[in-house]
Design a protein around this motif. Structure first.
Motif, mmCIF file in Angstrom:
data_model
loop_
_atom_site.group_PDB
_atom_site.id
_atom_site.type_symbol
_atom_site.label_atom_id
_atom_site.label_comp_id
_atom_site.label_asym_id
_atom_site.label_seq_id
_atom_site.Cartn_x
_atom_site.Cartn_y
_atom_site.Cartn_z
ATOM 1 N N GLY A 1 0.789 -1.220 0.000
ATOM 2 C CA GLY A 1 0.000 0.000 0.000
ATOM 3 C C GLY A 1 0.825 1.275 0.000
ATOM 4 O O GLY A 1 0.263 2.381 0.037
ATOM 5 N N GLY A 2 2.151 1.154 -0.011
ATOM 6 C CA GLY A 2 3.008 2.337 -0.050
ATOM 7 C C GLY A 2 3.205 3.017 1.295
ATOM 8 O O GLY A 2 3.787 4.101 1.363
ATOM 9 N N VAL A 3 2.715 2.396 2.364
ATOM 10 C CA VAL A 3 2.900 2.971 3.696
ATOM 11 C C VAL A 3 4.340 2.786 4.166
ATOM 12 O O VAL A 3 4.911 3.653 4.833
ATOM 13 C CB VAL A 3 1.920 2.335 4.704
ATOM 14 C CG1 VAL A 3 2.186 2.834 6.119
ATOM 15 C CG2 VAL A 3 0.486 2.608 4.290
ATOM 16 N N LEU A 4 4.925 1.641 3.825
ATOM 17 C CA LEU A 4 6.320 1.342 4.143
ATOM 18 C C LEU A 4 7.110 1.155 2.860
ATOM 19 O O LEU A 4 6.592 0.641 1.862
ATOM 20 C CB LEU A 4 6.419 0.057 4.980
ATOM 21 C CG LEU A 4 6.128 0.144 6.476
ATOM 22 C CD1 LEU A 4 6.224 -1.255 7.097
ATOM 23 C CD2 LEU A 4 7.102 1.084 7.165
ATOM 24 N N ASP A 5 8.385 1.551 2.918
ATOM 25 C CA ASP A 5 9.287 1.399 1.779
ATOM 26 C C ASP A 5 10.180 0.184 2.023
ATOM 27 O O ASP A 5 10.851 0.097 3.066
ATOM 28 C CB ASP A 5 10.137 2.663 1.644
ATOM 29 C CG ASP A 5 10.963 2.684 0.364
ATOM 30 O OD1 ASP A 5 11.334 1.598 -0.115
ATOM 31 O OD2 ASP A 5 11.252 3.782 -0.127
ATOM 32 N N ALA A 6 10.208 -0.743 1.086
ATOM 33 C CA ALA A 6 11.036 -1.932 1.246
ATOM 34 C C ALA A 6 12.507 -1.576 1.366
ATOM 35 O O ALA A 6 13.280 -2.283 2.051
ATOM 36 C CB ALA A 6 10.817 -2.889 0.068
ATOM 37 N N ASP A 7 12.937 -0.485 0.744
ATOM 38 C CA ASP A 7 14.339 -0.070 0.862
ATOM 39 C C ASP A 7 14.658 0.360 2.292
ATOM 40 O O ASP A 7 15.773 0.129 2.785
ATOM 41 C CB ASP A 7 14.638 1.078 -0.101
ATOM 42 C CG ASP A 7 14.668 0.631 -1.564
ATOM 43 O OD1 ASP A 7 14.818 -0.591 -1.794
ATOM 44 O OD2 ASP A 7 14.534 1.491 -2.449
ATOM 45 N N ASP A 8 13.694 0.995 2.971
ATOM 46 C CA ASP A 8 13.904 1.355 4.373
ATOM 47 C C ASP A 8 14.037 0.097 5.234
ATOM 48 O O ASP A 8 14.851 0.048 6.156
ATOM 49 C CB ASP A 8 12.742 2.209 4.883
ATOM 50 C CG ASP A 8 12.782 3.631 4.340
ATOM 51 O OD1 ASP A 8 13.860 4.059 3.870
ATOM 52 O OD2 ASP A 8 11.729 4.301 4.385
ATOM 53 N N LEU A 9 13.237 -0.922 4.922
ATOM 54 C CA LEU A 9 13.358 -2.187 5.641
ATOM 55 C C LEU A 9 14.726 -2.819 5.409
ATOM 56 O O LEU A 9 15.330 -3.371 6.332
ATOM 57 C CB LEU A 9 12.267 -3.162 5.199
ATOM 58 C CG LEU A 9 10.874 -2.970 5.787
ATOM 59 C CD1 LEU A 9 9.915 -3.975 5.167
ATOM 60 C CD2 LEU A 9 10.895 -3.140 7.296
ATOM 61 N N ALA A 10 15.205 -2.718 4.199
ATOM 62 C CA ALA A 10 16.526 -3.278 3.891
ATOM 63 C C ALA A 10 17.618 -2.553 4.679
ATOM 64 O O ALA A 10 18.564 -3.175 5.170
ATOM 65 C CB ALA A 10 16.798 -3.199 2.391
ATOM 66 N N ARG A 11 17.481 -1.240 4.812
ATOM 67 C CA ARG A 11 18.471 -0.483 5.591
ATOM 68 C C ARG A 11 18.389 -0.869 7.073
ATOM 69 O O ARG A 11 19.417 -0.987 7.755
ATOM 70 C CB ARG A 11 18.258 1.019 5.401
ATOM 71 C CG ARG A 11 18.826 1.545 4.089
ATOM 72 C CD ARG A 11 18.739 3.061 4.007
ATOM 73 N NE ARG A 11 17.388 3.483 3.659
ATOM 74 C CZ ARG A 11 16.964 3.629 2.408
ATOM 75 N NH1 ARG A 11 17.771 3.375 1.392
ATOM 76 N NH2 ARG A 11 15.726 4.029 2.146
ATOM 77 N N ALA A 12 17.169 -1.050 7.564
ATOM 78 C CA ALA A 12 17.010 -1.478 8.956
ATOM 79 C C ALA A 12 17.652 -2.848 9.169
ATOM 80 O O ALA A 12 18.388 -3.068 10.143
ATOM 81 C CB ALA A 12 15.529 -1.519 9.330
ATOM 82 N N ALA A 13 17.381 -3.771 8.267
ATOM 83 C CA ALA A 13 17.970 -5.104 8.370
ATOM 84 C C ALA A 13 19.490 -5.044 8.302
ATOM 85 O O ALA A 13 20.194 -5.799 8.987
ATOM 86 C CB ALA A 13 17.423 -6.005 7.264
ATOM 87 N N GLY A 14 20.008 -4.117 7.502
ATOM 88 C CA GLY A 14 21.461 -3.949 7.404
ATOM 89 C C GLY A 14 22.076 -3.469 8.702
ATOM 90 O O GLY A 14 23.167 -3.910 9.094
ATOM 91 N N ARG A 15 21.380 -2.565 9.388
ATOM 92 C CA ARG A 15 21.900 -2.090 10.676
ATOM 93 C C ARG A 15 21.892 -3.218 11.710
ATOM 94 O O ARG A 15 22.817 -3.336 12.518
ATOM 95 C CB ARG A 15 21.102 -0.883 11.150
ATOM 96 C CG ARG A 15 21.462 0.410 10.423
ATOM 97 C CD ARG A 15 20.797 1.620 11.038
ATOM 98 N NE ARG A 15 19.400 1.735 10.656
ATOM 99 C CZ ARG A 15 18.954 2.478 9.646
ATOM 100 N NH1 ARG A 15 19.808 3.152 8.884
ATOM 101 N NH2 ARG A 15 17.661 2.538 9.386
ATOM 102 N N VAL A 16 20.825 -4.020 11.714
ATOM 103 C CA VAL A 16 20.777 -5.159 12.634
ATOM 104 C C VAL A 16 21.887 -6.145 12.301
ATOM 105 O O VAL A 16 22.554 -6.687 13.203
ATOM 106 C CB VAL A 16 19.402 -5.849 12.582
ATOM 107 C CG1 VAL A 16 19.402 -7.112 13.437
ATOM 108 C CG2 VAL A 16 18.306 -4.897 13.050
ATOM 109 N N ALA A 17 22.122 -6.373 11.027
ATOM 110 C CA ALA A 17 23.202 -7.283 10.623
ATOM 111 C C ALA A 17 24.557 -6.768 11.078
ATOM 112 O O ALA A 17 25.430 -7.542 11.491
ATOM 113 C CB ALA A 17 23.186 -7.471 9.101
#
Length: 480
Positions: free
Chosen positions: A306-322
């Motif tokens: 629905g465009g509420v969340l950006d998958a690229d932002d999720l990828a950046r979040a996952a990268g920080r956790v990694a």
């Protein structure tokens, strides 16, 4: 290419309670979940159970996060059954000795590392500005922002130097609330200037100190964002923390754990709003994290579509956790290699295993200007294993063994020395002490020549580094 499911799961930290690692959780750890949050119910025997559970987790991957709330004082996992071995933050703030705070944090880091813990959701950097606060109180270093900032920074640096990542909390501050955010939404009606000068100061210091992560507080600051608590506020987590402060560590979101008591819709809403605000790692509370995970995965999929969340932002979040996982994994590997080498170098003669907590007497010479000034102790690693009944330090002009040992009775005795063979006073002291207590175990942390000063039980470590003294403690405890 990483799937959306994988990205979502790599941003979730499930809690482990009394049920331990379920088959479902084991599968998640094998396929991308970053680790676990250990609750007291999962480790009723404290340190022993924690070490077993952490070993099981790390059996799936060495860099998995094993997180706890270990603040000392009133909030402890390792010593939950008997009370913490360390004072909490308020006591440290009252003592107001930054070196002491750092020493306490270093010792706590050693305890956590010994139990296999890699991630500590501490310290609390809340400025305790309202005495009616029901949730912070003694968990805060105090009511002065500068004092909280100074002690928080000392604590963070020491704990992370000990290889334990921290999550400083509860950003941007929970100290001015008069309600518990676990049960209702606290509102702090302060102006923006007070918010920056009082609430933010300790967290700015934490960022400067290199805190690997910050945990967001579930608190509403109307002057900053009237529409969302900090844990769900893009104004606070993204614009302030990421854009203004350029913080690139992990932001931990507690909102899902708090929403879990209010049903699936509340969980879904909290997860999406937290991730959109800028959180990277969501805590999954409750007895069973599996249904929470399923709800969040479905909700985030819908939000991305629905465009509420950006998958690229999720990828950046996952990268920080990694990146956080990578740091803790490297710390474990570094510590493990050093400890292995020290353990292989340690030697024992006779029966060195203690039957119970011991009085530890450490004979200390004035340090050479170039060698010997670094801190060492046998009592400290033994204390981490619950085997120090008392610690006594004796210098060249200290009491003789008759006075020192007069009150020890039949309590097991450890005599720790460093190059005693070269110092006449130490040789004389040891001769008299061993005549009084031939059952004592001698631990030589310098040259192995000291072992010749006794014909009973002894340990030689071939060095006084922290890993060397830990190796001696393991032998005294009968640990492999």
């Amino acid at each position: 290419m990483t799937s959306l499911d994988d990205l979502i799961r790599s941003c979730l930290l499930p809690a482990v309670s009394g049920s331990g690692l379920t088959p479902w959780l084991r599968r998640q750890l094998e396929t991308g979940m970053p680790g676990v949050l250990v609750l007291p119910g999962a480790v009723p025997a404290g340190r022993t159970d924690a070490a077993v559970l952490a070993g099981t987790v790390h059996g799936h991957a060495e860099d998995l996060l094993v997180a706890v709330d270990e603040e000392g004082g009133d909030v402890t996992l390792l010593d939950h059954a008997e009370g913490s071995a360390y004072p909490g933050s308020l006591a440290l703030g009252v003592a107001d000795d930054l070196e002491l705070t750092a020493r306490v944090a270093t010792a706590m880091a050693e305890d956590l590392a010994a139990a296999g813990i890699t991630y500590n959701l501490a310290p609390s950097l809340d400025v305790n500005s309202d005495p009616d606060n029901p949730i912070i109180g003694v968990r805060s270093f105090g009511s002065d922002p500068a004092l909280v900032a100074a002690h928080g920074s000392a604590y963070i640096r020491a704990m992370q130097n000990g290889g334990i990542a921290v999550a400083a909390k509860h950003f941007p501050g929970h100290g001015a609330t008069v309600s518990d955010s676990h049960h209702s939404l606290p509102v702090v009606p302060i102006d923006a200037d007070t918010f920056r000068a009082r609430e933010l100061a300790p967290f700015a210091a934490a960022v400067a100190a290199g805190a690997k992560s910050l945990m967001a507080g579930h608190v509403l600051f109307p002057a900053v964002d009237p529409d969302a608590p900090a844990s769900m506020s893009r104004t606070i987590l993204h614009h302030l923390l990421r854009t203004e402060w350029h913080y690139d560590g992990v932001v931990v979101g507690p909102a899902v754990a708090m929403a879990s008591a209010h049903g699936p819709d509340a969980v879904a809403d909290a997860a999406v709003r937290s991730l959109r605000a800028g959180a990277d790692l969501l805590l999954l509370g409750g007895a069973d994290p599996q249904p929470l995970c399923d709800i969040i995965v479905a909700a985030v999929h819908e939000a991305v579509r629905g465009g509420v969340l950006d998958a690229d932002d999720l990828a950046r979040a996952a990268g920080r956790v990694a990146a956080l996982r990578s740091w803790t994994g490297a710390a474990r590997r570094s510590r493990g290699v050093g400890q292995e080498a020290a353990a292989r170098a340690a030697r024992s003669t006779g029966d060195v295993v203690l039957p119970g907590p011991a009085v530890v007497v450490e004979l200390r010479e004035d340090a050479h200007s170039q060698v010997g000034g670094a801190h060492w102790s046998i009592a400290e690693p033994l204390a981490a294993l619950g085997l120090t009944a008392a610690r006594i330090t004796v210098g060249p002009s200290g009491d003789g063994p008759e006075e020192v040992l007069a009150t020890t009775g039949s309590t097991p005795l450890v005599l720790a020395v460093r190059d005693a063979y070269r110092h006449p006073w130490q040789r004389t002291w040891l001769d008299r002490a061993l005549a009084l207590r031939p059952d004592a175990v001698l631990v030589a942390v310098g040259m192995p020549d000291d072992a010749a000063l006794t014909d009973t039980a002894s340990i030689t470590t071939h060095g006084a580094g922290r890993v060397n003294t830990r190796a001696a403690a393991d032998l005294l405890a009968g640990r492999p």
